[in-house]
Design a protein around this motif. Structure first.
Motif, short mmCIF file in Angstrom:
data_model
loop_
_atom_site.label_atom_id
_atom_site.label_comp_id
_atom_site.label_asym_id
_atom_site.label_seq_id
_atom_site.Cartn_x
_atom_site.Cartn_y
_atom_site.Cartn_z
N UNK A 4 35.26 -0.28 8.54
CA UNK A 4 35.58 -1.60 9.07
C UNK A 4 36.41 -1.51 10.34
N UNK A 5 37.12 -0.38 10.51
CA UNK A 5 37.88 -0.15 11.74
C UNK A 5 37.06 0.72 12.68
N UNK A 6 37.70 1.23 13.70
CA UNK A 6 36.99 2.03 14.70
C UNK A 6 36.40 3.30 14.10
N UNK A 7 37.15 3.95 13.19
CA UNK A 7 36.70 5.19 12.57
C UNK A 7 37.10 5.20 11.11
N UNK A 8 36.51 6.15 10.38
CA UNK A 8 36.90 6.32 8.99
C UNK A 8 38.33 6.85 8.89
N UNK A 9 39.13 6.20 8.08
CA UNK A 9 40.45 6.73 7.78
C UNK A 9 40.31 7.81 6.71
N UNK A 10 41.39 8.56 6.48
CA UNK A 10 41.33 9.57 5.44
C UNK A 10 41.11 8.93 4.08
N UNK A 11 41.72 7.75 3.88
CA UNK A 11 41.53 7.03 2.61
C UNK A 11 40.08 6.60 2.46
N UNK A 35 34.13 1.15 -2.55
CA UNK A 35 34.80 1.68 -1.34
C UNK A 35 35.35 0.56 -0.47
N UNK A 36 35.01 -0.68 -0.76
CA UNK A 36 35.48 -1.80 0.07
C UNK A 36 36.99 -1.89 0.07
N UNK A 37 37.65 -1.44 -1.01
CA UNK A 37 39.11 -1.49 -1.08
C UNK A 37 39.76 -0.54 -0.09
N UNK A 38 39.00 0.43 0.41
CA UNK A 38 39.52 1.39 1.39
C UNK A 38 39.08 1.05 2.81
N UNK A 39 38.59 -0.17 3.03
CA UNK A 39 38.20 -0.58 4.37
C UNK A 39 36.85 -0.04 4.80
N UNK A 40 35.96 0.17 3.84
CA UNK A 40 34.62 0.72 4.12
C UNK A 40 33.58 -0.23 3.52
#
Length: 847
Positions: free
Chosen positions: A78-85, A251-256
Motif C-alpha cells: 500500500x506504500x511505496x515499497x514492502x516494509x519488513x512487516x 496480509x492487509x493488516x500489514x499494509x499489503x
C-alpha cells in the motif's frame, strides 16, 4: 401427430390432478437427486488425446509434485515499497497455505528473488575470484618457469665444470623438489580454476535462463507468489478457493493488498444473478401486456420455471459423475427459460383466442395442443437436434453442454404439451379479464360477427408490417439482406480464445490481479506455457543440468518469448519441466504464435539434443481447445443444417421454404458474429455492454451459437410459415396466404421474440464473465432473425414466389409422411353449442 397431441391435450385437461401430481413427483425426485449427488462445477475445457492432456498425464505419473494446477497471487504494498512487516506477513500467509490439504506447496517471492539476486552477486564475485586466481596462477607459472630456467642453467654450469652427476644432484636436489612441488600446486590450481570456470559458465547460463523472470518487481511495490495445488485448478472446490482467499487477505493488516488470480477467485457455483432476474421481469411485463391478466401472464413463466427446475436440476444431479463446465447449466438455464416461456405462450394464446371466440374450454385446450402444440413439438425438435449434434465434434465438455441444454429444451416441450393443458383446466375463465369476456360475449352475440371478423382479418392482413412488406417485397428483401450484410462485415476478423483475467470486469479481483501482474512483471507472466522434456537414459546430474539449459536456450530463442526456465527434474533425470514466459498475455495472437513456434522446434531439439518435448498447462490447453473448436465448425454446421432441412421438408412439404429458412439463418448467424466481433473484440459500445477490455471472442461461442440460433430461428420459421401454409391449405391463394398467415402469427411471434431477447439480454450482464458474450450473441441473433429475417425477408420472398414457394416434386410428395403440423385433420368443422368450430368426433377417430 396433430391428432395424437389433440388427444394428449384432452387427457391432460380431464386428468389434471394426475398430470400435476406426476410433475410434482418428478420435481421432488430431481431436486432430491441434485441435492444428494451434485458435484463441483469447473471450467475444465481439456480435450482427451491432445498433446496438452498427454503431457499432463505424463507429469501426473512421473513428476507428481509438478502435476497439479498452479495459480498466482500478486501482493501489492500500500506504500511505496514492502516494509519488513509486509514481507513477513506475506511469507507467513504462504506458510499457512501449505498447511491446507489441497495445497502441494508455495513459492515465496521474497526468498526466491533474494536467491536470484544473490546468485547474480555470487556469480560476479566468482568471476572476480576467477580473474584473481588466474592472475595468481599466471604469476606462479611465470615464477616456476623462471626457477626451472635457473635450475637448468645451474645444471649446465656444473656439468661444464666437470662435476659428477652425484655432486650436481646433491647441490640442486632441494631446488628440484621445490620446483616439482610448485608444479604440482600449479597443476592443482589450474584444475581447480578450470572446474570453477565450468561452474561459472553453468551459473552464467542459469542466470541467463532466469533473466526476464522476477518475483518482486523492480520498484519493490509488487510481489507474485505461486501456489501449487494437488489437483487441477478446475477441480478445486469453492470451499478451497475461499480458504485460500481468506488466508492471503490476512496480509492487509500489514499494509499489503492480496490479489488472487482468476483461477482462484472464479466462482462457478452460482448460476443465477440480478441481471438474469431483470431479464425475466421484462419478459413478464411483455406477457402481461399481451395476455391482459396476471394469471395468464404468470402461466408461461411458471411453466418455464418448472421446466428449468427439472432440466437444470437433472444437470446438477449428473454433475457428480460427469465432468461438467459451469456454462453447461447456464446454457440450459438460458434456453430453458426462453423456449419454455415461448412454447407455453403459443398454446395459451391459441387457447385464449378460441375461448374468446366461444369455444368450449376442454375442446379449446385440446385443439390448441393439437395445433399450436404440434408447431411447438417440431420447433422444439429443431432446437434439440441442433443442441444434441454438439456431440459430433468429439469434444467432451461441448457434448455435455449440448446434451444438458437439449434435455432441458425437451423437458420444456413436454411441460408445454402436458402440464400446460392441465393447469389451463384449473385456471378456466380466469385466463381472460372480465372486460375482455364482456366484449367477446357482445361480439359473439352479433349475428354478423363472422363476416365482421373476416373483414377485420382481411384489413389487418393487408395493412401493418406484413402488408407493407408484401406491397414492396423487392425493396424489403434487398433492405433486409443489405442491413444484415453490413452488420456481418466484422465477422471476417473473428479471433477465438478462452478468456483470461484481462477480460474480466475492471472492478473484479481477477482483473486487478491481472493488471498488477502485467504492469509489474509483464503480460506473459499471467499465462506461462509449460514445456515437458523427455531426456535420454543414463545422464549424470551435471549432464542433465547442462541438457536442461541447452533445451532452455532453444526455447528462449523462439520469437516473442521473454524467458525459458528449467523448473523441475524427476529423480531419475528422465523428465524435465520448463516454464516459458511469452511476451504477451495468454489470449493474445502472439502467444498463439509462440505455442506454434515452440512446437515447430520439436524436431530440431530432438535431432540436436536427443530430447523430445511437449507442451501443457492452461495457456497451451486453451489454445488447443480454440483450434479444435474452430476446426469443428464447418462439419457441425453441415450436420445441423442437413438434419434440420430434412425436418423442415417434412413439416412444410416444400423445397423452397426449408432452403429459404436456412439461407435466412446463415444471414442472421453472420450478423450475430459481426456484432459480437464489433462489441467484444473491437470494443464498440463497450461502455454500454460492460466490455472494459475487448479481446478475442470466447472460443466455443460460435459453435454453441450455431446450434442454438439455428434451433430458435427454425422455431419462428415454423410458427410464421405454418400459419401461411395453414391458410394456403384452406384454399387461399399463395400470396394472400402469406399475408393472412403472417397477420395471424405476427403478434405472438413478436411477443415471443421480445421475451426471448429479454431473457438472453439478462445474461449479457451475468456475474460469470464467460456467459456475457454468449448472452449477447443469442439476444442479438434472435432479434435480427425474428424481425429482419422471419418477419421481413421470408414473407417478402414468399410473396414474390407465390405458389412456387410450396412446390414439391410429386415423387417426393408421395414418399414423405404427412406430419400435419398445421392440424388440418382437426379442422373438419361442425358447429358446437357455443357456435364455435371444433373437430367432429368421427373425424377425430378416423384421423
Amino acid at each position: 401427430m396433430a391428432l395424437l397431441l389433440y388427444r394428449l391435450g384432452k387427457f391432460s385437461y380431464r386428468h389434471r390432478w394426475l398430470v400435476i401430481s406426476l410433475w410434482l413427483a418428478v420435481l421432488v425426485a430431481v431436486g432430491g437427486s441434485a441435492a444428494a449427488f451434485h458435484g463441483t462445477m469447473s471450467n475444465n475445457f481439456q480435450i482427451p488425446g491432445t498433446e496438452t492432456q498427454q503431457m499432463a498425464d505424463k507429469l501426473r505419473k512421473e513428476l507428481p509434485s509438478s502435476s497439479g494446477g498452479s495459480a498466482g497471487i500478486v501482493f501489492e504494498a500500500n506504500d511505496a515499497k514492502f516494509s519488513q512487516a509486509g514481507k513477513e506477513a506475506v511469507s507467513a500467509a504462504l506458510t499457512k497455505l501449505k498447511t491446507l490439504p489441497d495445497v502441494q506447496g508455495t513459492v515465496d517471492p521474497f526468498a526466491t528473488q533474494a536467491q536470484l539476486d544473490a546468485a547474480a552477486a555470487d556469480l560476479a564475485a566468482g568471476e572476480q575470484k576467477a580473474v584473481t586466481g588466474k592472475a595468481q596462477l599466471d604469476q606462479a607459472a611465470a615464477e616456476l618457469a623462471t626457477g626451472k630456467a635457473q635450475l637448468a642453467a645451474a645444471e649446465q654450469q656444473m656439468a661444464a665444470a666437470g662435476l659428477p652427476p652425484e655432486a650436481v644432484e646433491a647441490q640442486l636436489g632441494e631446488q628440484k623438489a621445490a620446483l616439482a612441488a610448485g608444479q604440482e600446486k600449479l597443476d592443482a590450481g589450474t584444475k581447480e580454476l578450470e572446474s570453477g570456470n565450468e561452474k561459472l559458465a553453468l551459473g552464467k547460463r542459469q542466470l541467463t535462463a532466469s533473466q526476464g523472470m522476477r518475483f518482486v518487481s523492480e520498484d519493490g511495490k509488487a510481489a507474485i507468489a505461486q501456489v501449487q495445488f494437488k489437483t487441477s485448478i478446475n477441480g478445486l472446490e469453492p470451499r478451497v478457493r475461499q480458504e485460500v482467499q481468506d488466508i492471503v487477505r490476512e496480509v492487509s493488516s500489514a499494509g499489503v493488498t492480496a490479489l488472487p488470480s482468476k483461477e482462484i477467485t472464479e466462482d462457478v457455483s452460482e448460476i443465477f444473478g440480478v441481471a438474469e432476474i431483470v431479464g425475466i421481469a421484462v419478459a413478464a411485463l411483455v406477457l402481461v401486456i399481451m395476455l391482459g391478466t396476471l394469471v395468464a401472464a404468470s402461466l408461461p413463466l411458471l411453466m418455464a420455471l418448472l421446466g428449468v427446475a427439472a432440466g437444470v436440476g437433472g444437470t446438477f444431479a449428473l454433475s457428480g459423475i460427469v465432468d461438467m463446465s459451469s456454462i453447461s447449466p447456464m446454457l440450459a438455464l438460458m434456453l430453458g427459460l426462453a423456449v419454455g416461456i415461448d412454447y407455453c405462450l403459443f398454446i395459451v394464446n391459441r387457447h385464449r383466442s378460441q375461448l374468446l371466440a366461444g369455444m368450449d374450454g376442454e375442446e379449446s385446450v385440446a385443439l390448441a395442443t393439437g395445433t399450436s402444440g404440434n408447431a411447438v413439438l417440431f420447433a422444439g425438435l429443431t432446437v434439440i437436434i441442433a443442441l444434441a449434434a454438439l456431440v459430433v465434434p468429439g469434444l467432451p465438455f461441448l457434448a455435455v453442454m449440448g446434451l444438458s441444454a437439449a434435455a432441458t429444451v425437451a423437458v420444456a416441450v413436454v411441460v408445454a404439451l402436458t402440464l400446460t393443458p392441465a393447469v389451463l383446466s384449473l385456471v378456466g375463465r380466469k385466463l381472460i379479464s372480465k372486460r375482455a369476456w364482456s366484449r367477446a360475449e357482445k361480439h359473439n352475440a352479433d349475428p354478423g360477427h363472422a363476416a365482421a371478423d373476416r373483414a377485420k382479418d382481411e384489413h389487418r392482413s393487408s395493412h401493418g408490417w406484413g402488408g407493407l412488406v408484401t406491397k414492396h417485397p423487392v425493396m424489403a428483401t434487398l433492405a433486409g439482406v443489405l442491413l444484415l450484410g453490413i452488420v456481418a462485415l466484422p465477422a471476417s476478423q473473428l479471433r477465438l480464445a478462452l478468456p483470461d483475467g484481462g477480460s474480466e470486469p475492471v472492478d473484479s479481483q481477477a482483473f486487478k490481479a491481472y493488471d498488477v501482474t502485467s504492469r509489474s512483471f509483464g503480460e506473459g507472466t499471467t499465462g506461462p506455457i509449460v514445456v515437458v522434456g523427455d531426456f535420454p537414459e543414463g545422464l549424470s546430474e551435471s549432464e542433465a543440468m547442462a541438457k536442461q539449459l541447452d533445451v532452455a536456450d532453444v526455447l528462449r530463442s523462439t520469437e516473442n518469448v521473454t524467458a525459458a526456465v528449467p523448473v523441475a527434474l524427476s529423480a531419475d533425470r528422465r523428465t524435465a519441466v520448463f516454464q516459458v514466459i511469452p511476451k504477451e498475455g495468454p489470449a493474445s495472437a502472439s502467444t498463439v504464435e509462440v505455442v506454434s513456434g515452440l512446437r515447430a522446434e520439436k524436431g530440431a531439439i530432438e535431432d540436436s539434443l536427443g530430447v523430445s518435448i511437449g507442451l501443457t498447462g492452461q495457456t497451451a490447453g486453451n489454445i488447443d481447445v480454440s483450434t479444435k473448436l474452430g476446426d469443428a465448425l464447418p462439419p457441425y454446421l453441415a450436420i445441423v443444417v442437413g438434419l434440420s432441412l430434412i425436418l423442415l421438408l417434412l413439416v412444410f412439404r416444400s423445397i423452397v421454404v426449408p432452403l429459404l429458412a436456412t439461407g435466412g439463418f446463415l444471414l442472421s448467424l453472420a450478423a450475430a458474429f459481426g456484432a459480437v466481433v464489433a462489441v467484444y473484440q473491437w470494443g464498440w459500445l463497450g461502455s454500454v455492454f460492460g466490455v472494459d477490455n475487448p479481446g478475442a471472442v470466447l472460443s466455443f461461442l460460435p459453435i454453441i451459437l450455431i446450434g442454438v440460433l439455428f434451433g430458435l430461428a427454425m422455431d419462428y420459421q415454423v410458427f410464421i410459415a405454418s400459419g401461411m401454409r395453414e391458410s394456403f391449405m384452406h384454399g387461399e391463394s399463395a400470396r394472400h396466404a402469406v399475408r393472412s398467415g403472417f397477420s395471424h402469427a405476427s403478434a405472438v411471434v413478436t411477443a415471443a421474440a421480445i421475451i426471448m431477447v429479454s431473457v438472453f439480454s439478462g445474461f449479457i450482464f451475468s456475474h460469470l464473465n464467460m456467459v456475457r458474450p454468449l448472452g449477447f450473441a443469442m439476444a442479438f441473433g434472435v432479434l435480427v432473425d425474428a424481425f429482419v429475417v422471419r418477419m421481413t425477408i421470408v414473407p417478402a420472398v414468399m410473396y414474390l414466389l407465390g405458389e412456387k414457394a410450396w412446390w414439391l416434386p410429386r415423387w417426393l410428395d408421395r414418399i414423405l409422411p404427412d406430419v400435419d403440423v398445421e392440424g388440418a385433420r382437426l379442422r373438419k368443422p361442425s358447429t358446437t353449442a357455443a357456435g364455435a368450430s371444433a373437430p367432429e368426433p368421427a373425424d377425430v377417430a378416423a384421423g
